[in-house]
Design a protein around this motif. Structure first.
Motif, short mmCIF file in Angstrom:
data_model
loop_
_atom_site.label_atom_id
_atom_site.label_comp_id
_atom_site.label_asym_id
_atom_site.label_seq_id
_atom_site.Cartn_x
_atom_site.Cartn_y
_atom_site.Cartn_z
N LEU A 203 0.85 -1.19 0.00
CA LEU A 203 0.00 0.00 0.00
C LEU A 203 0.89 1.24 0.00
O LEU A 203 1.95 1.25 0.63
N GLU A 204 0.45 2.27 -0.71
CA GLU A 204 1.17 3.54 -0.75
C GLU A 204 1.54 3.99 0.67
O GLU A 204 0.69 4.02 1.55
N PRO A 205 2.80 4.34 0.90
CA PRO A 205 3.19 4.81 2.24
C PRO A 205 2.35 5.99 2.70
O PRO A 205 2.06 6.90 1.92
N CYS A 206 1.95 5.96 3.96
CA CYS A 206 1.09 7.02 4.49
C CYS A 206 1.85 8.32 4.63
O CYS A 206 3.08 8.35 4.69
N ASN A 207 1.09 9.41 4.72
CA ASN A 207 1.70 10.74 4.78
C ASN A 207 1.08 11.56 5.90
O ASN A 207 0.90 12.77 5.76
N HIS A 208 0.75 10.90 7.01
CA HIS A 208 0.15 11.65 8.12
C HIS A 208 0.65 11.10 9.44
O HIS A 208 1.20 10.00 9.51
N THR A 209 0.46 11.89 10.46
CA THR A 209 0.87 11.48 11.81
C THR A 209 -0.37 11.11 12.61
O THR A 209 -1.28 11.92 12.80
#
Length: 362
Positions: free
Chosen positions: A91-97
């Motif tokens: 899955l596309e790497p996430c971009n949130h904390t």
């Protein structure tokens, strides 16, 4: 970092993706987060036919490191430098904390040179990792096995994309669609193999819903159990829909998942409330009123139809009238899976709207 055998070499990216998918499947099917696997391939050198796997990982559930971070930690634990590697991710790497930091930034900080992912992240908050990586000079490529990756995260993907849980409707009927005899007896229409399968499904979902009518008539526990009667480690949220109160002696007040009583008949309100509780996959088990309301509102995404080779000819049916008066108005479903369970059969059907899925279903 894992307990699974560690691969040492793969021939190509598709083989690495296969390994990442196998790792992802080790994670829990339930919960607010998707199942994700990651494999780190050593930098490719001229003439190489194999690339060494220097690290791998998977997501073990909410609050634990994501697959990419686990793979980076695994590489370092093996004494490997992740700089210049290719990250192959389901899955596309996430971009949130959230409970953990953004995986896209972790890959950047580690010096990963390239990312290949099978499935895009549709989340408004979590998505965008590929763009973030590209903006910082890291090539990101679409990878193989999109259908397989979707199969691992179908409920999560749907919930994030639509803003409501993925709904599976369970039906257990005779050949002629009856759920009980004329005198009300219904135990057991299906046999032990079918019931064991249904309990295994319960152990993978986030919530189970029934009406107050079913709760009062059958007094179910709505727990997930093994064939020997032991409760499984994960117990789904138990949801009762309707206005009538449950007696304090109800089995739903006993051991099992948390009990949530929603005093409503509005199925949209039910799904909205469950979405706020991060329920990704809802199993609707009874009764006919709830099944009918969900179907009328076009909110059922999948049907598990357990069919017993039995005929009654009369008695209540699994679904009440849907207001369909002609065959051409009937919704059509896709048969996804057929399985024999002892003397019974399981048919899994899904809605035909696949506009958001890859061309090939898993």
């Amino acid at each position: 970092m894992g307990t699974t055998p560690q691969a040492t070499h793969v021939a190509d990216v598709p083989a690495a993706m296969d390994r990442a998918l196998a790792l992802a499947a080790l994670g829990p099917a339930h919960g607010p987060n998707p199942r994700v696997g990651c494999v780190l391939l050593a930098p490719q050198r001229h003439g190489d036919t194999h690339r060494t796997v220097i690290g791998e990982g998977w997501h073990r559930g909410a609050g634990t490191p994501h697959a990419e971070v686990a793979a980076l930690a695994d590489a370092r634990a093996r004494g490997n430098d992740p700089r210049g590697t290719t990250a192959v991710v389901t899955l596309e790497p996430c971009n949130h904390t959230g409970r953990t930091g953004p995986c896209a930034q972790a890959l950047l900080d580690a010096g990963v040179a390239e990312v290949v992912h099978a499935l895009d992240d549709p989340g408004a908050a979590s998505g965008g990792g590929a763009a973030h990586l590209r903006d910082h000079g890291v090539p990101v490529q679409p990878g193989p096995r999109q259908a397989e990756a979707l199969g691992l995260v179908r409920a999560w993907h749907h919930a994030v994309r639509t803003g409501r849980p993925y709904v599976t409707l369970k039906l257990a009927t005779t050949l002629d669609g009856r759920v009980a005899a004329l005198d009300g007896t219904s135990r057991w229409i299906t046999g032990p193999d079918a019931r064991a399968h249904a309990h295994a499904v319960r152990a993978t979902v986030d919530a189970i819903a029934v009406t107050t009518g079913t709760a009062l008539a059958d007094d179910p526990a709505l727990t997930a159990r093994t064939p020997d009667g032991t409760r499984t480690e994960h117990q789904p949220l138990r949801v009762v829909v309707g206005h009538r109160d449950l007696p304090t002696t109800s089995r739903l007040h006993g051991p099992g998942g948390e009990l949530l009583h929603l005093h409503t008949h509005d199925v949209h309100h039910v799904l909205d409330e469950l979405h706020t509780r991060h329920v990704r996959h809802l199993l609707v088990e009874g009764g006919p009123a709830l099944a009918t309301a969900m179907l009328r509102a076009a909110l059922v995404d999948q049907v598990h139809a357990y069919i017993a080779p039995m005929l009654l000819g009369t008695g209540p049916t699994a679904v009440n009238p849907l207001g369909i008066t002609t065959l051409t108005a009937a919704p059509r479903w896709q048969t996804h899976h057929l399985q024999q369970l002892g003397p019974d059969a399981l048919l899994v059907a899904r809605t035909t709207d696949t506009s958001h899925t890859p061309d090939q279903e898993s």
